[in-house]
Design a protein around this motif. Structure first.
Motif, mmCIF file in Angstrom:
data_model
loop_
_atom_site.group_PDB
_atom_site.id
_atom_site.type_symbol
_atom_site.label_atom_id
_atom_site.label_comp_id
_atom_site.label_asym_id
_atom_site.label_seq_id
_atom_site.Cartn_x
_atom_site.Cartn_y
_atom_site.Cartn_z
ATOM 1 N N THR A 69 0.830 -1.207 0.000
ATOM 2 C CA THR A 69 0.000 0.000 0.000
ATOM 3 C C THR A 69 0.863 1.257 0.000
ATOM 4 O O THR A 69 0.608 2.208 -0.746
ATOM 5 C CB THR A 69 -0.930 0.009 1.231
ATOM 6 O OG1 THR A 69 -1.781 -1.140 1.194
ATOM 7 C CG2 THR A 69 -1.792 1.264 1.244
ATOM 8 N N LEU A 70 1.889 1.266 0.830
ATOM 9 C CA LEU A 70 2.776 2.428 0.911
ATOM 10 C C LEU A 70 3.469 2.701 -0.417
ATOM 11 O O LEU A 70 3.622 3.854 -0.823
ATOM 12 C CB LEU A 70 3.832 2.212 2.002
ATOM 13 C CG LEU A 70 3.337 2.266 3.451
ATOM 14 C CD1 LEU A 70 4.455 1.845 4.403
ATOM 15 C CD2 LEU A 70 2.849 3.662 3.799
ATOM 16 N N ARG A 71 3.861 1.655 -1.096
ATOM 17 C CA ARG A 71 4.599 1.831 -2.356
ATOM 18 C C ARG A 71 3.700 2.358 -3.469
ATOM 19 O O ARG A 71 4.188 2.810 -4.506
ATOM 20 C CB ARG A 71 5.248 0.512 -2.781
ATOM 21 C CG ARG A 71 6.347 0.020 -1.851
ATOM 22 C CD ARG A 71 7.484 1.020 -1.722
ATOM 23 N NE ARG A 71 8.137 1.211 -3.008
ATOM 24 C CZ ARG A 71 8.796 2.302 -3.367
ATOM 25 N NH1 ARG A 71 8.871 3.337 -2.543
ATOM 26 N NH2 ARG A 71 9.374 2.379 -4.556
ATOM 27 N N ASP A 72 2.384 2.305 -3.246
ATOM 28 C CA ASP A 72 1.435 2.831 -4.231
ATOM 29 C C ASP A 72 1.051 4.283 -3.958
ATOM 30 O O ASP A 72 0.317 4.885 -4.736
ATOM 31 C CB ASP A 72 0.160 1.971 -4.254
ATOM 32 C CG ASP A 72 0.348 0.682 -5.041
ATOM 33 O OD1 ASP A 72 1.262 0.639 -5.895
ATOM 34 O OD2 ASP A 72 -0.398 -0.273 -4.796
ATOM 35 N N LEU A 73 1.533 4.853 -2.860
ATOM 36 C CA LEU A 73 1.204 6.242 -2.535
ATOM 37 C C LEU A 73 1.877 7.195 -3.525
ATOM 38 O O LEU A 73 2.926 6.879 -4.084
ATOM 39 C CB LEU A 73 1.663 6.578 -1.112
ATOM 40 C CG LEU A 73 0.936 5.868 0.027
ATOM 41 C CD1 LEU A 73 1.563 6.246 1.367
ATOM 42 C CD2 LEU A 73 -0.550 6.201 0.026
ATOM 43 N N PRO A 74 1.296 8.370 -3.739
ATOM 44 C CA PRO A 74 1.883 9.346 -4.672
ATOM 45 C C PRO A 74 3.341 9.688 -4.347
ATOM 46 O O PRO A 74 4.189 9.719 -5.228
ATOM 47 C CB PRO A 74 0.966 10.561 -4.512
ATOM 48 C CG PRO A 74 -0.346 9.981 -4.080
ATOM 49 C CD PRO A 74 0.009 8.830 -3.196
ATOM 50 N N ASN A 75 3.629 9.971 -3.084
ATOM 51 C CA ASN A 75 5.005 10.224 -2.651
ATOM 52 C C ASN A 75 5.467 9.034 -1.817
ATOM 53 O O ASN A 75 5.711 9.154 -0.616
ATOM 54 C CB ASN A 75 5.083 11.520 -1.839
ATOM 55 C CG ASN A 75 4.771 12.738 -2.684
ATOM 56 O OD1 ASN A 75 5.293 12.874 -3.787
ATOM 57 N ND2 ASN A 75 3.905 13.608 -2.176
ATOM 58 N N ALA A 76 5.591 7.894 -2.472
ATOM 59 C CA ALA A 76 5.830 6.633 -1.767
ATOM 60 C C ALA A 76 7.164 6.630 -1.026
ATOM 61 O O ALA A 76 8.209 6.931 -1.612
ATOM 62 C CB ALA A 76 5.791 5.477 -2.762
ATOM 63 N N PRO A 77 7.133 6.276 0.264
ATOM 64 C CA PRO A 77 8.387 6.101 0.988
ATOM 65 C C PRO A 77 9.006 4.757 0.612
ATOM 66 O O PRO A 77 8.302 3.840 0.176
ATOM 67 C CB PRO A 77 7.947 6.096 2.455
ATOM 68 C CG PRO A 77 6.567 5.502 2.407
ATOM 69 C CD PRO A 77 5.968 6.020 1.120
ATOM 70 N N ASN A 78 10.306 4.644 0.752
ATOM 71 C CA ASN A 78 10.932 3.333 0.638
ATOM 72 C C ASN A 78 10.655 2.563 1.922
ATOM 73 O O ASN A 78 10.381 3.157 2.976
ATOM 74 C CB ASN A 78 12.436 3.483 0.400
ATOM 75 C CG ASN A 78 12.730 4.051 -0.976
ATOM 76 O OD1 ASN A 78 12.272 3.521 -1.980
ATOM 77 N ND2 ASN A 78 13.483 5.136 -1.029
ATOM 78 N N VAL A 79 10.706 1.244 1.835
ATOM 79 C CA VAL A 79 10.394 0.396 2.995
ATOM 80 C C VAL A 79 11.524 -0.599 3.216
ATOM 81 O O VAL A 79 11.954 -1.285 2.277
ATOM 82 C CB VAL A 79 9.072 -0.367 2.799
ATOM 83 C CG1 VAL A 79 8.793 -1.271 4.003
ATOM 84 C CG2 VAL A 79 7.910 0.598 2.580
ATOM 85 N N LEU A 80 11.998 -0.663 4.456
ATOM 86 C CA LEU A 80 12.999 -1.645 4.852
ATOM 87 C C LEU A 80 12.381 -2.519 5.935
ATOM 88 O O LEU A 80 12.008 -2.019 6.997
ATOM 89 C CB LEU A 80 14.254 -0.945 5.383
ATOM 90 C CG LEU A 80 15.371 -1.832 5.939
ATOM 91 C CD1 LEU A 80 15.913 -2.780 4.862
ATOM 92 C CD2 LEU A 80 16.497 -0.973 6.502
ATOM 93 N N VAL A 81 12.223 -3.803 5.648
ATOM 94 C CA VAL A 81 11.639 -4.730 6.621
ATOM 95 C C VAL A 81 12.680 -5.068 7.682
ATOM 96 O O VAL A 81 13.823 -5.398 7.365
ATOM 97 C CB VAL A 81 11.149 -6.012 5.924
ATOM 98 C CG1 VAL A 81 10.760 -7.077 6.956
ATOM 99 C CG2 VAL A 81 9.965 -5.706 5.016
#
Length: 205
Positions: A69-81
């Motif tokens: 969901t986050l990666r689909d945002l207009p200003n998507a943040p990067n995600v580190l699990v």
């Protein structure tokens, strides 16, 4: 300055991560949340460069679902699990959802900081333990790099970003990241630089 959000359902874990991260002058922990839903809500209203995302929360949305969901945002943040779980399916599912990388919670502080800086600019990173696990899993005669993986690695060698590689090969950025995870596993490495060096040693590129 890297604007970072902590997303983990354990307050003690968030406190520990914050203590490590706030020692660095180039990292600003702008917030922390206890649920995946709260991470999504936070990022829809606040600029965040990187989310440190747990994989499993007590209930509700999972870290993988939140990552997608986050990666689909207009200003998507990067995600580190950052998680305790290291099964092959957990790792690959997270990467395919759009995570830049995958670390275990016992990762040494110096490695965590290096991974945060790498992931914040959208580059792929795996903790050594995760890379080793994947390598062991795929260490078979047929585990040599595929033509597509060699193609991807060649563009990495040329200095191209994941996004640029995707455009060049007509692939999504997520697919490029998945290829890199497989490449890292097959070569037994955990970074782009190490992958290039190892592939050169093997004569793959």
């Amino acid at each position: 300055m890297i604007r970072l959000l902590l997303a983990d359902d354990h307050a003690i874990v968030r406190a520990g991560l914050r203590a490590i991260l706030e020692e660095s002058d180039d990292i600003d922990v702008v917030g922390e949340v206890a649920t995946a839903e709260a991470a999504i809500a936070y990022c829809t209203t606040t600029d965040v460069d990187l989310v440190l995302m747990d994989l499993r929360f007590g209930s509700g949305t999972s870290g993988v679902e939140a990552t997608a969901t986050l990666r689909d945002l207009p200003n998507a943040p990067n995600v580190l699990v950052v998680t305790n779980y290291d099964t092959d399916s957990d790792i690959l599912t997270a990467i395919e959802a759009g995570a830049c990388g995958y670390l275990l919670k016992d990762t040494p502080p110096a490695e965590l900081l290096a991974a945060v800086r790498t992931a914040a600019v959208g580059q792929s990173v795996l903790s050594p333990a995760v890379a080793s696990k994947l390598m062991t899993r795929v260490r078979k005669p047929e585990s040599s790099l595929s033509p597509r993986e060699i193609e991807v690695l060649g563009l990495v060698e040329a200095g191209m970003s994941n996004r640029a590689i995707g455009k060049a090969l007509y692939l999504s950025e997520t697919t490029v990241k998945t290829h890199l995870v497989h490449i890292y596993a097959k070569l037994g490495v955990n970074s782009r630089t190490s992958a290039i060096a190892r592939a050169r040693e093997l004569g793959a590129i």
